[in-house]
Structures are given as structure tokens and as C-alpha cells.
Design a protein around this motif. Structure first.
Motif, PDB file in Angstrom:
ATOM      1  N   VAL A 239       0.550  -1.100  -0.078  1.00  0.00           N
ATOM      2  CA  VAL A 239      -0.181  -0.093   0.130  1.00  0.00           C
ATOM      3  C   VAL A 239       0.897   1.090  -0.008  1.00  0.00           C
ATOM      4  O   VAL A 239       0.267   2.357  -0.431  1.00  0.00           O
ATOM      5  CB  VAL A 239      -0.957   0.190   1.235  1.00  0.00           C
ATOM      6  N   TYR A 240       2.044   1.263   0.258  1.00  0.00           N
ATOM      7  CA  TYR A 240       2.894   2.429   0.605  1.00  0.00           C
ATOM      8  C   TYR A 240       4.239   2.294   0.069  1.00  0.00           C
ATOM      9  O   TYR A 240       5.148   1.114   0.104  1.00  0.00           O
ATOM     10  CB  TYR A 240       3.090   2.845   1.874  1.00  0.00           C
ATOM     11  N   ILE A 241       4.955   3.358  -0.867  1.00  0.00           N
ATOM     12  CA  ILE A 241       6.095   3.229  -1.418  1.00  0.00           C
ATOM     13  C   ILE A 241       6.559   4.835  -1.142  1.00  0.00           C
ATOM     14  O   ILE A 241       6.225   5.793  -1.306  1.00  0.00           O
ATOM     15  CB  ILE A 241       6.334   3.103  -2.850  1.00  0.00           C
ATOM     16  N   ASP A 242       7.642   4.574  -0.064  1.00  0.00           N
ATOM     17  CA  ASP A 242       8.377   5.862   0.253  1.00  0.00           C
ATOM     18  C   ASP A 242       8.634   6.791  -0.775  1.00  0.00           C
ATOM     19  O   ASP A 242       9.403   6.481  -1.646  1.00  0.00           O
ATOM     20  CB  ASP A 242       9.513   5.765   1.518  1.00  0.00           C
ATOM     21  N   ARG A 243       8.476   7.912  -0.697  1.00  0.00           N
ATOM     22  CA  ARG A 243       9.118   9.147  -1.725  1.00  0.00           C
ATOM     23  C   ARG A 243      10.444   8.792  -1.963  1.00  0.00           C
ATOM     24  O   ARG A 243      10.981   9.326  -3.234  1.00  0.00           O
ATOM     25  CB  ARG A 243       8.563  10.456  -1.379  1.00  0.00           C
ATOM     26  N   ARG A 244      11.175   8.380  -1.228  1.00  0.00           N
ATOM     27  CA  ARG A 244      12.507   8.139  -1.391  1.00  0.00           C
ATOM     28  C   ARG A 244      13.290   6.695  -1.226  1.00  0.00           C
ATOM     29  O   ARG A 244      14.275   6.517  -1.015  1.00  0.00           O
ATOM     30  CB  ARG A 244      13.575   8.907  -0.293  1.00  0.00           C
ATOM     31  N   ALA A 245      12.202   5.700  -1.824  1.00  0.00           N
ATOM     32  CA  ALA A 245      12.698   4.339  -1.789  1.00  0.00           C
ATOM     33  C   ALA A 245      13.725   4.247  -3.043  1.00  0.00           C
ATOM     34  O   ALA A 245      14.297   3.194  -2.846  1.00  0.00           O
ATOM     35  CB  ALA A 245      11.464   3.562  -2.191  1.00  0.00           C
ATOM     36  N   PHE A 246      13.833   4.958  -3.979  1.00  0.00           N
ATOM     37  CA  PHE A 246      14.788   4.742  -5.035  1.00  0.00           C
ATOM     38  C   PHE A 246      15.836   5.486  -4.807  1.00  0.00           C
ATOM     39  O   PHE A 246      15.597   6.925  -5.343  1.00  0.00           O
ATOM     40  CB  PHE A 246      13.948   4.714  -6.629  1.00  0.00           C
ATOM     41  N   VAL A 247      17.111   5.429  -4.452  1.00  0.00           N
ATOM     42  CA  VAL A 247      18.026   6.497  -4.416  1.00  0.00           C
ATOM     43  C   VAL A 247      19.357   5.766  -4.925  1.00  0.00           C
ATOM     44  O   VAL A 247      19.874   4.627  -4.832  1.00  0.00           O
ATOM     45  CB  VAL A 247      18.391   6.728  -2.851  1.00  0.00           C
ATOM     46  N   GLY A 248      19.949   6.614  -6.082  1.00  0.00           N
ATOM     47  CA  GLY A 248      21.203   6.135  -6.807  1.00  0.00           C
ATOM     48  C   GLY A 248      20.794   4.828  -7.648  1.00  0.00           C
ATOM     49  O   GLY A 248      21.698   4.159  -7.708  1.00  0.00           O
ATOM     50  N   VAL A 249      19.541   4.970  -8.318  1.00  0.00           N
ATOM     51  CA  VAL A 249      19.368   4.146  -9.239  1.00  0.00           C
ATOM     52  C   VAL A 249      19.082   4.908 -10.736  1.00  0.00           C
ATOM     53  O   VAL A 249      17.884   4.584 -11.279  1.00  0.00           O
ATOM     54  CB  VAL A 249      18.039   3.374  -8.620  1.00  0.00           C
ATOM     55  N   GLU A 250      20.071   5.561 -10.881  1.00  0.00           N
ATOM     56  CA  GLU A 250      19.942   6.484 -12.202  1.00  0.00           C
ATOM     57  C   GLU A 250      19.569   6.296 -13.490  1.00  0.00           C
ATOM     58  O   GLU A 250      19.263   6.739 -14.454  1.00  0.00           O
ATOM     59  CB  GLU A 250      20.930   7.821 -12.188  1.00  0.00           C
ATOM     60  N   ARG A 251      20.084   4.712 -13.634  1.00  0.00           N
ATOM     61  CA  ARG A 251      19.986   4.483 -14.870  1.00  0.00           C
ATOM     62  C   ARG A 251      18.630   3.472 -15.245  1.00  0.00           C
ATOM     63  O   ARG A 251      18.579   2.681 -16.321  1.00  0.00           O
ATOM     64  CB  ARG A 251      21.049   3.409 -15.361  1.00  0.00           C
ATOM     65  N   LEU A 252      17.997   3.459 -14.193  1.00  0.00           N
ATOM     66  CA  LEU A 252      16.522   2.536 -14.183  1.00  0.00           C
ATOM     67  C   LEU A 252      15.753   3.153 -15.348  1.00  0.00           C
ATOM     68  O   LEU A 252      15.349   4.473 -15.357  1.00  0.00           O
ATOM     69  CB  LEU A 252      15.608   2.950 -12.912  1.00  0.00           C
TER      70      LEU A 252
ATOM     71  N   ALA B  11      -2.137   5.737  -4.138  1.00  0.00           N
ATOM     72  CA  ALA B  11      -1.499   7.165  -4.390  1.00  0.00           C
ATOM     73  C   ALA B  11       0.084   6.648  -4.662  1.00  0.00           C
ATOM     74  O   ALA B  11       0.637   5.878  -4.218  1.00  0.00           O
ATOM     75  CB  ALA B  11      -1.554   8.085  -3.539  1.00  0.00           C
ATOM     76  N   LEU B  12       0.613   7.756  -5.663  1.00  0.00           N
ATOM     77  CA  LEU B  12       2.180   7.518  -5.667  1.00  0.00           C
ATOM     78  C   LEU B  12       2.740   8.946  -5.668  1.00  0.00           C
ATOM     79  O   LEU B  12       2.209   9.629  -6.351  1.00  0.00           O
ATOM     80  CB  LEU B  12       2.468   7.047  -7.279  1.00  0.00           C
ATOM     81  N   GLU B  13       3.518   9.229  -4.708  1.00  0.00           N
ATOM     82  CA  GLU B  13       4.047  10.518  -4.721  1.00  0.00           C
ATOM     83  C   GLU B  13       5.020  10.769  -5.771  1.00  0.00           C
ATOM     84  O   GLU B  13       5.825  10.072  -6.214  1.00  0.00           O
ATOM     85  CB  GLU B  13       4.913  10.405  -3.386  1.00  0.00           C
ATOM     86  N   PRO B  14       4.921  11.882  -6.569  1.00  0.00           N
ATOM     87  CA  PRO B  14       5.633  12.222  -7.573  1.00  0.00           C
ATOM     88  C   PRO B  14       7.449  12.159  -7.360  1.00  0.00           C
ATOM     89  O   PRO B  14       8.102  11.804  -8.266  1.00  0.00           O
ATOM     90  CB  PRO B  14       5.234  13.497  -8.139  1.00  0.00           C
ATOM     91  N   GLU B  15       7.375  12.453  -6.159  1.00  0.00           N
ATOM     92  CA  GLU B  15       9.014  12.412  -5.575  1.00  0.00           C
ATOM     93  C   GLU B  15       9.532  11.092  -5.818  1.00  0.00           C
ATOM     94  O   GLU B  15      10.883  11.125  -5.877  1.00  0.00           O
ATOM     95  CB  GLU B  15       9.130  13.139  -4.263  1.00  0.00           C
ATOM     96  N   VAL B  16       8.923  10.131  -5.913  1.00  0.00           N
ATOM     97  CA  VAL B  16       9.411   8.725  -6.128  1.00  0.00           C
ATOM     98  C   VAL B  16      10.282   8.597  -7.199  1.00  0.00           C
ATOM     99  O   VAL B  16      11.429   7.835  -7.339  1.00  0.00           O
ATOM    100  CB  VAL B  16       8.121   7.508  -6.255  1.00  0.00           C
ATOM    101  N   MET B  17       9.886   9.600  -8.268  1.00  0.00           N
ATOM    102  CA  MET B  17      10.683   9.517  -9.854  1.00  0.00           C
ATOM    103  C   MET B  17      11.614  10.509  -9.709  1.00  0.00           C
ATOM    104  O   MET B  17      12.606  10.523 -10.854  1.00  0.00           O
ATOM    105  CB  MET B  17       9.623   9.598 -10.911  1.00  0.00           C
TER     106      MET B  17
ATOM    107  N   SER C  40       4.377  17.300 -16.123  1.00  0.00           N
ATOM    108  CA  SER C  40       4.627  18.513 -16.827  1.00  0.00           C
ATOM    109  C   SER C  40       5.672  19.278 -16.700  1.00  0.00           C
ATOM    110  O   SER C  40       6.541  19.480 -17.837  1.00  0.00           O
ATOM    111  CB  SER C  40       3.272  19.337 -16.643  1.00  0.00           C
ATOM    112  N   ILE C  41       6.549  19.358 -15.662  1.00  0.00           N
ATOM    113  CA  ILE C  41       7.708  20.052 -15.387  1.00  0.00           C
ATOM    114  C   ILE C  41       8.644  19.439 -15.837  1.00  0.00           C
ATOM    115  O   ILE C  41       9.563  19.909 -16.485  1.00  0.00           O
ATOM    116  CB  ILE C  41       7.804  20.356 -13.866  1.00  0.00           C
ATOM    117  N   ARG C  42       8.889  17.989 -15.695  1.00  0.00           N
ATOM    118  CA  ARG C  42       9.778  17.306 -15.969  1.00  0.00           C
ATOM    119  C   ARG C  42      10.064  17.033 -17.478  1.00  0.00           C
ATOM    120  O   ARG C  42      10.974  16.999 -17.959  1.00  0.00           O
ATOM    121  CB  ARG C  42       9.661  15.789 -15.347  1.00  0.00           C
ATOM    122  N   ARG C  43       8.927  17.089 -18.211  1.00  0.00           N
ATOM    123  CA  ARG C  43       8.994  17.094 -19.766  1.00  0.00           C
ATOM    124  C   ARG C  43       9.949  15.920 -20.316  1.00  0.00           C
ATOM    125  O   ARG C  43      10.488  16.044 -21.255  1.00  0.00           O
ATOM    126  CB  ARG C  43       9.565  18.441 -20.377  1.00  0.00           C
ATOM    127  N   GLN C  44       9.503  15.017 -19.850  1.00  0.00           N
ATOM    128  CA  GLN C  44      10.480  13.650 -20.235  1.00  0.00           C
ATOM    129  C   GLN C  44       9.258  12.516 -20.643  1.00  0.00           C
ATOM    130  O   GLN C  44       8.192  12.276 -20.080  1.00  0.00           O
ATOM    131  CB  GLN C  44      10.948  12.919 -19.026  1.00  0.00           C
TER     132      GLN C  44
END
Length: 195
Positions: free
Chosen positions: A96-109, A121-127, A157-161
């Protein structure tokens, strides 16, 4: 699993640890596997992924699926994974929950699948730490399509990716009744994302 269980196997290409009744990720045992292409931790009995459970590994693909006891993914559960391109966290009946900082140093994902969990819900900070993300699968969750969707929309929208969401599947809202069972086309919610 004994901490030195895989010592002497630096060229191991795939490690299938599914169906082992594991209650914790065998983090220490995984270190030293330098050419791992696939790590499969599916169908075990994890209740959570703790900080640094999956860290400092050279692995291309991680699969954590069908862990019915898994409820949450903590901060930095996935950290310092410079070679990881794909993470599948699918079909975990209690997640039910993924911390907004669950992925740290996974830049090539490039691919993150969160399909068929119980996420509302999914916090945008996850990405935030996933600049190479190209595919995000969100289908099969009981999303509450309100403020969290708006925040995700604004972030994208801000990320434009360009990110493909849900492999063409629809995303269905759960109650409140005003939006319940409405199928949402991801591109309508998240500009610059195709479905």
C-alpha cells in the motif's frame, strides 16, 4: 541465507530466490555478485523492504512479485544500484505504500513496474532520482484519483520527459463513487506520457 552463501560465485548471471519463505532480503549474501543480470525475490514472506535491503549491487533486473505479505517499501530500500535498468514490483497483494525516497542512486533505471498491488497513491518524488525512466506500469491498483494524481500530473509536466505509462492499459479509480470505476487514460492525466 548465510551471509557468505554466494561467495566465490562472482560470475553468477541469475539468482532465483523465489518460493523460499524468506522474511528478510539476504542483503549480505548478495554482495560480491558482480555480473548478476537477474535477481528474483518473488513469492517470499517479506512484510517490508527496509533501508538498504537492495543496495550496492551490480544487477540489471530485480523482480519482487507475488509477496502477499509485503506492505511497504521504505526510504532507500533500493539504493546505489548503478547497473539496474528494470525493477518489477508486481502482484504484491498487501503493498500500500512506497516511500517517496525508496529509489536512491538508481539513475539508470528505465523500467519500473508497480502493477497489481494495492497502491492508492504515488508521490511524484518517487521518480525524482530516476532520470532515465522510460516505462512506468501503474495498472491494476485501486488508485484514488484526486490530489495525488494532480501532483503527479504537475510533476510530469515540469519534467518534460517521455514516459510510457501502463503499457496501454487503463488505470481505474477506486471510490469515492463520483470517480469509482472510471477508466483513466494516462495521457489525459499526465502530459508528455503516452498510453
Amino acid at each position: 541465507i548465510y551471509p557468505l552463501a554466494f561467495q566465490g560465485l562472482p560470475a553468477l548471471g541469475a539468482l532465483h530466490l523465489q518460493h523460499n519463505h524468506l522474511t528478510n532480503v539476504p542483503s549480505q549474501a548478495l554482495h560480491g555478485l558482480e555480473t548478476l543480470q537477474l535477481l528474483d525475490l518473488s513469492r517470499n514472506h517479506f512484510t517490508q523492504l527496509s533501508p538498504r535491503d537492495l543496495s550496492d549491487l551490480n544487477v540489471s533486473r530485480i523482480r519482487i512479485s507475488g509477496n502477499q505479505d509485503l506492505v511497504l517499501i521504505n526510504v532507500a530500500a533500493f539504493s546505489d544500484l548503478p547497473e539496474t535498468r528494470s525493477i518489477e514490483i508486481d502482484g504484491n497483494g498487501g503493498l500500500v505504500y512506497i516511500d517517496r525516497r525508496a529509489f536512491v542512486g538508481v539513475e539508470r533505471l528505465e523500467r519500473l513496474s508497480l502493477r497489481d498491488n494495492k497502491l492508492v497513491a504515488l508521490e511524484p518524488e518517487v521518480m525524482l532520482g530516476l532520470p532515465q525512466l522510460k516505462q512506468l506500469d501503474l495498472a491494476g491498483n485501486p488508485w484514488q484519483c484526486g490530489c495525488h494524481w494532480q501532483r503527479l500530473h504537475n510533476f510530469m509536466s515540469i519534467r518534460r520527459q517521455h514516459i510510457t505509462v501502463s503499457n496501454g492499459s487503463t488505470i481505474t479509480c477506486s471510490p469515492p463513487q463520483s470517480v469509482s470505476d472510471n477508466s483513466l487514460k494516462p495521457s489525459l492525466l499526465l502530459p508528455n506520457i503516452s498510453s
